[in-house]
Motif scaffolding. Sequence first.
Motif, mmCIF file in Angstrom:
data_model
loop_
_atom_site.group_PDB
_atom_site.id
_atom_site.type_symbol
_atom_site.label_atom_id
_atom_site.label_comp_id
_atom_site.label_asym_id
_atom_site.label_seq_id
_atom_site.Cartn_x
_atom_site.Cartn_y
_atom_site.Cartn_z
ATOM 1 N N LEU A 183 0.827 -1.203 0.000
ATOM 2 C CA LEU A 183 0.000 0.000 0.000
ATOM 3 C C LEU A 183 0.866 1.260 0.000
ATOM 4 O O LEU A 183 0.556 2.238 -0.693
ATOM 5 C CB LEU A 183 -0.920 0.000 1.220
ATOM 6 N N HIS A 184 1.973 1.223 0.748
ATOM 7 C CA HIS A 184 2.878 2.371 0.784
ATOM 8 C C HIS A 184 3.512 2.598 -0.592
ATOM 9 O O HIS A 184 3.618 3.741 -1.057
ATOM 10 C CB HIS A 184 3.975 2.143 1.828
ATOM 11 N N GLU A 185 3.916 1.524 -1.237
ATOM 12 C CA GLU A 185 4.527 1.650 -2.562
ATOM 13 C C GLU A 185 3.531 2.210 -3.573
ATOM 14 O O GLU A 185 3.901 2.989 -4.459
ATOM 15 C CB GLU A 185 5.057 0.293 -3.018
ATOM 16 N N ALA A 186 2.260 1.804 -3.441
ATOM 17 C CA ALA A 186 1.234 2.334 -4.346
ATOM 18 C C ALA A 186 1.087 3.843 -4.172
ATOM 19 O O ALA A 186 0.962 4.596 -5.148
ATOM 20 C CB ALA A 186 -0.096 1.626 -4.094
ATOM 21 N N GLU A 187 1.110 4.302 -2.930
ATOM 22 C CA GLU A 187 1.021 5.737 -2.679
ATOM 23 C C GLU A 187 2.265 6.469 -3.180
ATOM 24 O O GLU A 187 2.176 7.586 -3.698
ATOM 25 C CB GLU A 187 0.832 5.995 -1.183
ATOM 26 N N ALA A 188 3.432 5.823 -3.024
ATOM 27 C CA ALA A 188 4.670 6.442 -3.505
ATOM 28 C C ALA A 188 4.632 6.591 -5.027
ATOM 29 O O ALA A 188 5.038 7.633 -5.571
ATOM 30 C CB ALA A 188 5.872 5.601 -3.075
ATOM 31 N N ARG A 189 4.128 5.564 -5.714
ATOM 32 C CA ARG A 189 4.017 5.657 -7.177
ATOM 33 C C ARG A 189 3.028 6.746 -7.576
ATOM 34 O O ARG A 189 3.234 7.461 -8.560
ATOM 35 C CB ARG A 189 3.577 4.305 -7.753
ATOM 36 N N GLN A 191 2.424 9.467 -5.902
ATOM 37 C CA GLN A 191 3.103 10.751 -5.695
ATOM 38 C C GLN A 191 4.073 11.042 -6.828
ATOM 39 O O GLN A 191 4.144 12.167 -7.337
ATOM 40 C CB GLN A 191 3.829 10.746 -4.352
ATOM 41 N N GLU A 192 4.832 10.013 -7.234
ATOM 42 C CA GLU A 192 5.787 10.193 -8.327
ATOM 43 C C GLU A 192 5.073 10.546 -9.629
ATOM 44 O O GLU A 192 5.542 11.405 -10.395
ATOM 45 C CB GLU A 192 6.608 8.924 -8.501
ATOM 46 N N SER A 193 3.939 9.898 -9.863
ATOM 47 C CA SER A 193 3.175 10.188 -11.079
ATOM 48 C C SER A 193 2.694 11.626 -11.091
ATOM 49 O O SER A 193 2.724 12.307 -12.122
ATOM 50 C CB SER A 193 1.981 9.232 -11.196
ATOM 51 N N HIS A 194 2.258 12.111 -9.931
ATOM 52 C CA HIS A 194 1.786 13.495 -9.853
ATOM 53 C C HIS A 194 2.936 14.473 -10.073
ATOM 54 O O HIS A 194 2.766 15.513 -10.733
ATOM 55 C CB HIS A 194 1.132 13.746 -8.498
ATOM 56 N N THR A 195 4.119 14.115 -9.558
ATOM 57 C CA THR A 195 5.290 14.965 -9.772
ATOM 58 C C THR A 195 5.613 15.048 -11.262
ATOM 59 O O THR A 195 5.845 16.146 -11.810
ATOM 60 C CB THR A 195 6.500 14.411 -9.008
#
Length: 202
Positions: A183-189, A191-195
């Motif tokens: 779940l944490h990795e999904a949120e990190a991805r 965030q990266e996509s939004h960046t």
Amino acid sequence: MATNNSNKLLGYLESRKNLTGSACGVVGLALTFAGVAGPYWPVVVAGLYGAGALLAPPERPPLPDFPDPSAQLEELREDYGKLRAYLADIELPPAAAGRLTELTDLLTALLDPGWVAEILAQDPEGIHALSRAVRQDIPEAVDTFVRTRWWTRLTPGTEPPERHLERQLSVLHSEAQSLATTLHEAEARRQESHTRYLEDRS
């Protein structure tokens, strides 16, 4: 029986087959009034109705009304509350009790209402894994320990049952931790996509 027949009749009248067949039958009547069908107009109308009914797409039965992920999570929280009440009445050895506390703390963090649960609601496999742990794995592990501990008193010298319980709880904690990491990795991805989106937009 009469009610069932009435429902079936009403269902057919509203069906695609009847509506398409009726539309084609109206075309047949139009041909009749135009003088094209001649004395065989009943056959033409019936034939066009039958052809329309055959060409109509089949009725699509409604999908089963399964609970949405949020409802599944709410039911799982209720069952988790029952599990916590059950575990509160069980006396465990210190090492096993510590492992169980680590596991329940992690499950509580995952199941508590909030943004983590919102992410979890989008992961059907994660919900299934937690459901299996709460409703099956943990109760079975603890109950088996309680029953085996009683038999151990009658057969001293055998392997202490708490060792198996500690191993089982360690495995379940690893599974829950793996879900949390996913779940944490999904949120990190996300965030990266939004960046990347913001950078590309600029």
